[in-house]
Each structure stands twice: as structure tokens, then as C-alpha cells.
Design a protein around this motif. Structure first.
Motif, PDB file in Angstrom:
ATOM      1  N   LEU A 185     -17.556 -90.472   3.034  1.00  0.00           N
ATOM      2  CA  LEU A 185     -16.943 -91.373   4.019  1.00  0.00           C
ATOM      3  C   LEU A 185     -18.010 -92.112   4.822  1.00  0.00           C
ATOM      4  CD1 LEU A 185     -14.056 -89.090   5.356  1.00  0.00           C
ATOM      5  CD2 LEU A 185     -13.778 -91.166   3.987  1.00  0.00           C
ATOM      6  N   LEU A 186     -19.045 -91.392   5.228  1.00  0.00           N
ATOM      7  CA  LEU A 186     -20.101 -92.021   6.033  1.00  0.00           C
ATOM      8  C   LEU A 186     -20.912 -93.031   5.221  1.00  0.00           C
ATOM      9  CD1 LEU A 186     -21.195 -89.024   8.260  1.00  0.00           C
ATOM     10  CD2 LEU A 186     -20.083 -91.124   9.016  1.00  0.00           C
ATOM     11  N   GLN A 187     -21.164 -92.727   3.963  1.00  0.00           N
ATOM     12  CA  GLN A 187     -21.873 -93.697   3.104  1.00  0.00           C
ATOM     13  C   GLN A 187     -21.098 -95.006   3.025  1.00  0.00           C
ATOM     14  OE1 GLN A 187     -22.282 -91.606  -0.582  1.00  0.00           O
ATOM     15  NE2 GLN A 187     -24.194 -90.614  -0.016  1.00  0.00           N
ATOM     16  N   VAL A 188     -19.808 -94.900   2.824  1.00  0.00           N
ATOM     17  CA  VAL A 188     -18.939 -96.070   2.706  1.00  0.00           C
ATOM     18  C   VAL A 188     -18.900 -96.851   4.026  1.00  0.00           C
ATOM     19  CG1 VAL A 188     -16.485 -96.698   2.514  1.00  0.00           C
ATOM     20  CG2 VAL A 188     -17.510 -95.157   0.841  1.00  0.00           C
ATOM     21  N   LEU A 189     -18.719 -96.113   5.129  1.00  0.00           N
ATOM     22  CA  LEU A 189     -18.629 -96.765   6.438  1.00  0.00           C
ATOM     23  C   LEU A 189     -19.954 -97.424   6.834  1.00  0.00           C
ATOM     24  CD1 LEU A 189     -16.569 -93.951   8.192  1.00  0.00           C
ATOM     25  CD2 LEU A 189     -15.768 -96.294   7.816  1.00  0.00           C
ATOM     26  N   MET A 190     -21.065 -96.774   6.495  1.00  0.00           N
ATOM     27  CA  MET A 190     -22.374 -97.336   6.824  1.00  0.00           C
ATOM     28  C   MET A 190     -22.656 -98.610   6.027  1.00  0.00           C
ATOM     29  SD  MET A 190     -23.959 -95.729   9.226  1.00  0.00           S
ATOM     30  CE  MET A 190     -22.397 -95.494  10.038  1.00  0.00           C
ATOM     31  N   LYS A 191     -22.211 -98.627   4.776  1.00  0.00           N
ATOM     32  CA  LYS A 191     -22.474 -99.792   3.915  1.00  0.00           C
ATOM     33  C   LYS A 191     -21.929-101.068   4.535  1.00  0.00           C
ATOM     34  CE  LYS A 191     -23.687 -98.793  -0.333  1.00  0.00           C
ATOM     35  NZ  LYS A 191     -23.622 -98.207  -1.664  1.00  0.00           N
ATOM     36  N   ARG A 192     -20.737-100.978   5.124  1.00  0.00           N
ATOM     37  CA  ARG A 192     -20.158-102.164   5.762  1.00  0.00           C
ATOM     38  C   ARG A 192     -20.939-102.570   7.004  1.00  0.00           C
ATOM     39  NH1 ARG A 192     -13.760-103.557   6.425  1.00  0.00           N
ATOM     40  NH2 ARG A 192     -13.911-103.549   4.140  1.00  0.00           N
ATOM     41  N   LEU A 193     -21.729-101.647   7.541  1.00  0.00           N
ATOM     42  CA  LEU A 193     -22.575-101.973   8.708  1.00  0.00           C
ATOM     43  C   LEU A 193     -23.984-102.399   8.270  1.00  0.00           C
ATOM     44  CD1 LEU A 193     -21.627 -99.011  11.106  1.00  0.00           C
ATOM     45  CD2 LEU A 193     -20.632-101.303  11.018  1.00  0.00           C
ATOM     46  N   ASN A 194     -24.128-102.693   6.981  1.00  0.00           N
ATOM     47  CA  ASN A 194     -25.424-103.118   6.402  1.00  0.00           C
ATOM     48  C   ASN A 194     -26.455-102.005   6.330  1.00  0.00           C
ATOM     49  OD1 ASN A 194     -24.453-105.813   6.182  1.00  0.00           O
ATOM     50  ND2 ASN A 194     -24.888-106.103   8.364  1.00  0.00           N
ATOM     51  N   VAL A 195     -26.001-100.749   6.448  1.00  0.00           N
ATOM     52  CA  VAL A 195     -26.892 -99.603   6.240  1.00  0.00           C
ATOM     53  C   VAL A 195     -26.678 -99.157   4.789  1.00  0.00           C
ATOM     54  CG1 VAL A 195     -27.482 -97.247   6.942  1.00  0.00           C
ATOM     55  CG2 VAL A 195     -26.691 -98.894   8.659  1.00  0.00           C
ATOM     56  N   ASN A 196     -27.579 -99.574   3.905  1.00  0.00           N
ATOM     57  CA  ASN A 196     -27.364 -99.331   2.483  1.00  0.00           C
ATOM     58  C   ASN A 196     -27.800 -97.949   2.025  1.00  0.00           C
ATOM     59  OD1 ASN A 196     -26.150-101.833   1.877  1.00  0.00           O
ATOM     60  ND2 ASN A 196     -28.142-102.801   2.098  1.00  0.00           N
ATOM     61  N   GLU A 197     -28.661 -97.319   2.843  1.00  0.00           N
ATOM     62  CA  GLU A 197     -29.092 -95.965   2.481  1.00  0.00           C
ATOM     63  C   GLU A 197     -29.160 -95.108   3.728  1.00  0.00           C
ATOM     64  OE1 GLU A 197     -32.821 -93.483   0.717  1.00  0.00           O
ATOM     65  OE2 GLU A 197     -33.016 -95.662   0.805  1.00  0.00           O
ATOM     66  N   ILE A 198     -28.558 -93.935   3.655  1.00  0.00           N
ATOM     67  CA  ILE A 198     -28.615 -93.005   4.794  1.00  0.00           C
ATOM     68  C   ILE A 198     -29.817 -92.093   4.587  1.00  0.00           C
ATOM     69  CG2 ILE A 198     -27.402 -91.210   6.073  1.00  0.00           C
ATOM     70  CD1 ILE A 198     -24.768 -92.461   5.224  1.00  0.00           C
TER      71      ILE A 198
END
Length: 361
Positions: A185-198
Motif C-alpha cells: 500500500l505504501l509503495q503505491v501511495l508513495m509512487k503517486r507522490l513521485n517517490v519511486n523508491e522507498i
């Protein structure tokens, strides 16, 4: 078995002693068969009446069986932006794990009062393990009709040593089994915030500390006069909530000031909600939404939320990636432990906590 004891419900100190000091909780009051709600639990009218319940509105239910489908990712982010709440099915957490943690919750609250009292604020061997009632009784004008056990996870070793054995293994398994879902869920949510890698730093900021509560809402003699939980938003990054089949969770709708939407129990589903920390990190793109729980006159209700949080020592604020296109920050950087202290030092009061982090002109 009802406690064989008589107390004066009109005597505030007598009631406090029975519910809090002796460890009976509101469950003890309920099992005495009281016919009228003690006045300490009667909420102000505006806190217990939901003037507008939206029967045709419902929060999204997202099928996670195709985790990598872009449409699923899009549904998750859209739900986080519009509603702040959604339910997930086919989420990968085994149904038997969910069933066993529900059973273990009843196991803990079914213990004798003297056993539960060992984990109260006064007696618990650690601040990380806490049995209590209501929310913050010392500062509430009216109490909430709920008992809880709160478990802050430090390590498997500490859990083995300090958590109640009647529910420890089941809660740890529930937490372990939920981890892949939380990370996805966090990977998906971060992607929309332009965070491509956690990376490790971001992972720690998003999920560096975890608290699990088990909640018990006993049958209430006058459910219309009180609340199970008052309106509030969570201070977490994400909350992963298991509810039973009773119902009673309501979330603030999009249709004006006092519109509320019931979150119906779906067998095998898990409820996900965005917490204040993620609202702040997303610079307001994702919504941490007010929610509340009603009291029930005919059924006991349980719920098990996992609160996934930053670490106490982390500074939280809008992620640099969210501001990369020139967007102005609407939140300042705040120390997460200060934010949490601000939340716990007052009664539930809607979404007022998030103002603590707002940039004021």
C-alpha cells in the motif's frame, strides 16, 4: 460472569475505582446488568448525534488479488485522496489469522479483572503495554464506552516477556501477516507522490514504529447517550483495522459538515485509513479523515487496529518530492513525538490535532 460487587454509580470516585483502579473496565459495568448509563459517560448532544447519515454513500472496497494491476494502484490512491478510508479484500492476510486474533481479543477481555489490572498504567511493567478504558479519562468531560489493551512493538523478545500470553502470539502473527500488505500500500501511495523508491530512510519514516490495540465495546444500556469512540483522526501513517461483524464505525463524508458514512463489516475484509502523518507528508493530497464508533445496546463489539507510524524521534513534514514541482508546503516540520503528545493530552476533538502542524500565515 458478572462481578459480585455493588457500587454507587452516582459516586464518581466509586465508579472510577471500580472501572479503572480495580480493572473491571466498562465491561464490568455492562456485565453488572446496569439499566441506566452512569452520568460520567453521557456525551454532549453534539458529540453523540449524527444528524446526517448517508445511506447511499459507501467507502470503496478494493480487491487486492491483482496487486500489480495499475487499476488497483489507481483505486488505492484515488480512495486515499477522496475518502481517506477504504476496505481491502483478497489482501493476502490469511482468514485464519484474522479469526484467531479476534478470538484472542475475547480471550484477553475475558480474563478476571485482577489479571487485566496487571497491565494498567499504575501496574504495567512497561509503558509499551497498557490496559485502559475510554481515551484520556483525566481530561475528558465525558467518558467513552470502551476498554482497550495497547501494545507498542519494540522487539519479539520484549513482546515475549511483557505482552499477555493469552493474546501475544496471535497479535504478533497478525502484525507479521499484515506487513506485505502495508508495504505494498505504501509503495503505491508513495509512487503517486513521485517517490519511486522507498529507501531505508523513507521506510523508517513511514513505518518506523508500530502500535497494535485490541478494543472491546461492551453492550451499553443507553447507547444513544454515549459513544464507543469520539470523533477523531488517527496520528499514524496508515491504520490497518480488523473489525468484527457488529458494525458501528462511521467516517466523515464529503457531503458537508455533519455527514457520516457507515463502514459496513465485510467478512474477511480489512479497513485501511490514512493517518495525520501521511496527510502531512503528502502535503494534504491524501486525507486523514475523522471517524467515530457508536455504542451498541445489543451486541459486544471488538476491533483490532494496527497503527503504522513514524518513530518518535522523526521530523515529519511534506516530503521533498511532493514539493518538487513548486507546490507550497501547507505543513511545517514537526517532531513526531511532540505531535503525538499533543493528541494524547486532550479529549478526542475531531481533526484539530493536525492544525498543530499547519503553517500559519
Amino acid at each position: 460472569m458478572a462481578p459480585a460487587i455493588s457500587i454507587s454509580l452516582n459516586d464518581s470516585s466509586d465508579l472510577t475505582d471500580f472501572v479503572i483502579n480495580q480493572g473491571n473496565g466498562v465491561k464490568g459495568l455492562s456485565e453488572m446488568g446496569i439499566k441506566a448509563l452512569p452520568e460520567q459517560y453521557i456525551q454532549p448532544l453534539q458529540e453523540r448525534v449524527m444528524t446526517k447519515i448517508e445511506p447511499r454513500e459507501s467507502i470503496p472496497v478494493i480487491d487486492m488479488s491483482k496487486w500489480d494491476d495499475p487499476q488497483v494502484a489507481s483505486s488505492i490512491c484515488d480512495a486515499a485522496e477522496k475518502w481517506g478510508f477504504f476496505q481491502v479484500v483478497n489482501h493476502g492476510v490469511p482468514i485464519e489469522v484474522l479469526d484467531s486474533v479476534k478470538k484472542a481479543t475475547y480471550g484477553f477481555f475475558g480474563l478476571p479483572a485482577e489479571e487485566k489490572r496487571k497491565y494498567s498504567k499504575e501496574n504495567s511493567p512497561s509503558n509499551n503495554v497498557r490496559f485502559g478504558t475510554s481515551f484520556t479519562p483525566q481530561v475528558e468531560k465525558a467518558l467513552e464506552w470502551k476498554d482497550y489493551l495497547s501494545l507498542f512493538y519494540v522487539s519479539e523478545e520484549e513482546a515475549a516477556a511483557l505482552w499477555p500470553s493469552v493474546c501475544r502470539d496471535e497479535i504478533l502473527e497478525y502484525m507479521r501477516s499484515s506487513k506485505p500488505l502495508i508495504n505494498h500500500l505504501l509503495q503505491v501511495l508513495m509512487k503517486r507522490l513521485n517517490v519511486n523508491e522507498i529507501d531505508e530512510t523513507k521506510q523508517s519514516l513511514l513505518t518506523g514504529s508500530v502500535r497494535t490495540n485490541i478494543n472491546y465495546y461492551p453492550i451499553c444500556p443507553n447507547p444513544e447517550l454515549t459513544v464507543g469512540v469520539g470523533r477523531h483522526s488517527d496520528v499514524s501513517t496508515l491504520t490497518v483495522l480488523l473489525q468484527d461483524s457488529v458494525g458501528g464505525l462511521y467516517v466523515r463524508g464529503n457531503e458537508g459538515e455533519d455527514s457520516w458514512i457507515h463502514v459496513p463489516p465485510i467478512d474477511g475484509a480489512i479497513v485501511i485509513n490514512i493517518g495525520d502523518a501521511l496527510q502531512i507528508m503528502s502535503n494534504g493530497r491524501y486525507r486523514s479523515v475523522e471517524h467515530r464508533v457508536t455504542a451498541n445496546g445489543s451486541s459486544n463489539r471488538i476491533s483490532v487496529p494496527i497503527f503504522v507510524n513514524p518513530r518518535p524521534q522523526d521530523m515529519i513534514g511534506p516530503l521533498p518530492e511532493t514539493l518538487a514541482n513548486g507546490e507550497k508546503p501547507i505543513y511545517k516540520q514537526v517532531l513526531y513525538s511532540d505531535y503525538v503528545k499533543h493528541f494524547f493530552r486532550k479529549a478526542h476533538d475531531g481533526k484539530d490535532t493536525v492544525d498543530f502542524a499547519k503553517i500559519t500565515n
